[in-house]
Design a protein around this motif. Structure first.
Motif, PDB file in Angstrom:
ATOM      1  N   UNK A  83       0.220  49.376  23.270  1.00 19.05           N
ATOM      2  CA  UNK A  83       2.024  47.750  23.939  1.00 19.05           C
ATOM      3  C   UNK A  83       0.788  48.603  25.414  1.00 19.05           C
ATOM      4  N   UNK A  84       0.834  49.518  25.877  1.00 17.00           N
ATOM      5  CA  UNK A  84       0.871  50.213  26.952  1.00 17.00           C
ATOM      6  C   UNK A  84      -0.454  49.035  28.060  1.00 17.00           C
ATOM      7  N   UNK A  85      -1.439  49.035  27.569  1.00 15.83           N
ATOM      8  CA  UNK A  85      -2.290  48.207  28.093  1.00 15.83           C
ATOM      9  C   UNK A  85      -1.852  47.009  28.253  1.00 15.83           C
ATOM     10  N   UNK A  86      -1.226  46.213  27.953  1.00 17.33           N
ATOM     11  CA  UNK A  86      -0.296  44.748  27.615  1.00 17.33           C
ATOM     12  C   UNK A  86      -0.213  44.765  28.611  1.00 17.33           C
ATOM     13  N   UNK A  87       1.402  46.012  29.175  1.00 18.83           N
ATOM     14  CA  UNK A  87       2.208  46.678  29.571  1.00 18.83           C
ATOM     15  C   UNK A  87       1.342  46.437  31.392  1.00 18.83           C
ATOM     16  N   UNK A  88       0.055  47.169  30.965  1.00 16.57           N
ATOM     17  CA  UNK A  88       0.035  47.036  32.191  1.00 16.57           C
ATOM     18  C   UNK A  88      -1.282  45.766  32.608  1.00 16.57           C
ATOM     19  N   UNK A  89      -1.201  44.870  31.746  1.00 12.73           N
ATOM     20  CA  UNK A  89      -2.066  43.695  31.856  1.00 12.73           C
ATOM     21  C   UNK A  89      -0.911  42.821  32.839  1.00 12.73           C
TER      22      UNK A  89
END
Length: 567
Positions: A387-393
């Protein structure tokens, strides 16, 4: 493997020396002269024409009379000027090993290796030209070897096609055999020319077999077991620790960084078993959960740049999550206190294809339940980092691989590091993952989870990891406040057998910061001793063992040496 030589070419009946140590025999380990020479000493294991470890081989090492070793080192040095190098199969061979070969040759019932080693010959024909009661190898000036060709950067070193494997008994193995093609014969001649230039002569029935023309002891055989050097000290101990990774096995790359400078960078084994490619400091390994420190750094950089806040509700960025996620913050995802369900347990079995970070979100959108209320406990969560990767995007407006590339990898000069997406840029000098099987190693490079980026999808090498580790000690990437958050004790993991905590992408204990990564076919670790400004990184392309204990052992040697230095 190693060759089986013809009868000793001496006039008098050779005698067996009374020497009981390599020093008494005036032999040296080739790695004392060429520390990174490639070895494939199969007689120390079972992958050879006998199908069992050979008597007298207690370690996979190459010992030679010092004159032969020095000549061989010159051959290797000359080849490296042409982006090539040597791989040795066998060197000095004890008399007892030769006797083992003869016993095997006389056992006509044992035909297990016929298909691979002597398909065109009856076993009874092996005695004499191929297996003899006296071997030149036992004099310490004979070596079996081949040539590796490397790329323009002297990595991805791969064996030349010689037309047969090593220890192939038959006409095809003759150096000038008419049964191999012109390119294969040219490769054999390349090896022969390189060896002859330093005083070696070829045994015409085996393209890999060479003896120093001016043998130091042409009438003396030796029966000292092949062992690892008995030297003491840090370097010798590191070599012993790394021995399980050496040879025709999945490899490992080792980095030691002290005071921001590389003090040790070595690789062992193979990055690609099928092609026999040598592992190197440029070899790219899947970092698995060592990735999490980069994902955490991405979030910290976005906070540092004012694009988000560490205590933002996760639903500010991922509003499709269910109501149960209302109380979860980015901090909870970073320190594994979200209570989020493990996506691996929510996937259908078997899962078709590979799940990605967006697929993790899709699974969690359907689950209105948590393991515990946010912030109340610690539970390691791959879901949280996906989920953090998606937030970063969403916060950066870039894909996660692109954000990592432009904001972390490129500024630090990590040219060969990337979050790997199938169909996108390829991993430079890629290592393929393997798992131990009953008959050797099986390639197990990818599984259903391997395409998730935030929790484990970065590939890197130790050359780039040196740049990353050095940047953790100053402001070149993360500011002081961001680094403090990463290494702060955010959540307690355990109180026994020792107290440990989790920061943001890092595990913590008194005086120690580390993270390991485990995925199908890869086991990695990075360990930091911040007060000593010491970092050890171990990256491997095999499913076992996890190299944390190995990294700790190596680090202690460097700390012990530092403590012994006068102040």
């Amino acid at each position: 493997m190693a060759s089986v030589s013809a009868l000793a070419q001496v006039d008098a009946t050779p005698r067996v020396s009374a020497a009981v140590t390599m020093e008494q025999a005036r032999m040296v380990d080739i790695r004392s002269l060429v520390p990174d020479i490639s070895q494939s000493i199969a007689y120390a294991g079972s992958n050879n024409f006998v199908g069992a470890p050979i008597r007298g081989y207690q370690a996979p090492r190459c010992w030679l009379k010092h004159e032969a070793a020095e000549a061989l080192a010159r051959v290797d040095a000359a080849l490296r000027e042409r982006h090539m190098r040597l791989r040795v199969f066998d060197c000095y061979r004890p008399v007892r090993a030769v006797a083992h070969f003869v016993r095997w040759a006389n056992d006509r019932a044992d035909q297990r290796s016929k298909a691979t080693h002597y398909p065109d010959l009856d076993k009874s024909k092996l005695l004499g030209d191929y297996i003899a009661p006296v071997s030149g190898h036992s004099r310490g000036a004979t070596v079996d070897l081949t040539v590796l060709r490397c790329d323009a950067h002297d990595v991805d070193c791969e064996p030349l096609d010689m037309g047969t494997g090593f220890d192939f008994f038959g006409i095809r193995a003759h150096t000038d055999s008419p049964e191999v093609n012109a390119a294969q014969r040219a490769n054999r001649h390349l090896l022969r020319d390189a060896m002859e230039a330093q005083g070696f002569r070829n045994y015409a029935m085996e393209w890999w077999h060479y003896t120093l023309r001016l043998e130091p002891t042409p009438d003396t055989l030796y029966d000292i077991p092949v062992t690892a050097p008995t030297d003491s000290g840090r370097q010798a101990e590191i070599e012993r620790l790394m021995q399980p990774y050496d040879g025709d096995v999945p490899g490992v790359s080792l980095l030691v960084l002290k005071d921001g400078k590389v003090v040790l960078s070595r690789s062992y084994g193979r990055s690609d078993l099928e092609r026999g490619i040598e592992a190197s400091p440029a070899t790219g390994y899947r970092l698995a959960s060592v990735t999490k420190q980069f994902t955490a750094a991405a979030i910290l950089l976005l906070a540092q740049d004012g694009k988000l806040a560490i205590d933002d509700p996760v639903k500010r960025w991922l509003p499709s999550l269910p109501k149960v996620a209302d109380g979860i913050t980015l901090r909870n995802l970073l320190d594994h206190t979200s209570g989020m369900l493990d996506y691996e347990d929510l996937m259908a079995a078997p899962y078709e294809g590979q799940i990605r970070d967006a697929g993790v979100l899709a699974l969690l959108e359907k689950e209105d339940r948590l393991y515990f209320p946010p912030g109340s406990s610690f539970r390691y969560s791959n879901s949280g980092y996906a989920l953090l990767a998606l937030v970063a995007e969403r916060a950066s407006g870039k894909s996660f691989p692109e954000y990592l590339r432009t904001r972390i990898f490129q500024p630090l000069g990590m040219r060969d590091t990337l979050a790997y997406v199938a169909g996108g840029p390829e991993v430079p000098h890629r290592a393929w993952g393997y798992s131990k099987a009953c008959d050797g190693w099986t390639r197990t490079d990818q599984n259903a989870y391997s395409a998730v980026l935030g929790d484990g999808g970065i590939y890197s090498n130790i050359a780039d990891m040196a740049r990353w580790a050095a940047a953790l000690d100053d402001d070149r990437l993360l500011g002081k406040a961001s680094r403090a958050l990463a290494f702060e004790r955010q959540a307690q993991v355990s109180s026994t057998p020792e107290a440990t905590w989790y920061g943001f992408g890092w595990r913590l204990a008194d005086g120690l910061q580390w993270h390991s990564g485990e995925s199908v076919g890869f086991r990695n670790t990075i360990v930091r001793w911040p007060k000593q400004r010491l970092t050890v990184v171990v990256l491997s392309n095999r499913n076992d063992p996890t190299p944390y204990d190995l990294a700790i052992s190596i680090g202690r040697w460097f700390m012990a040496d530092a403590q012994a230095e006068p102040h």
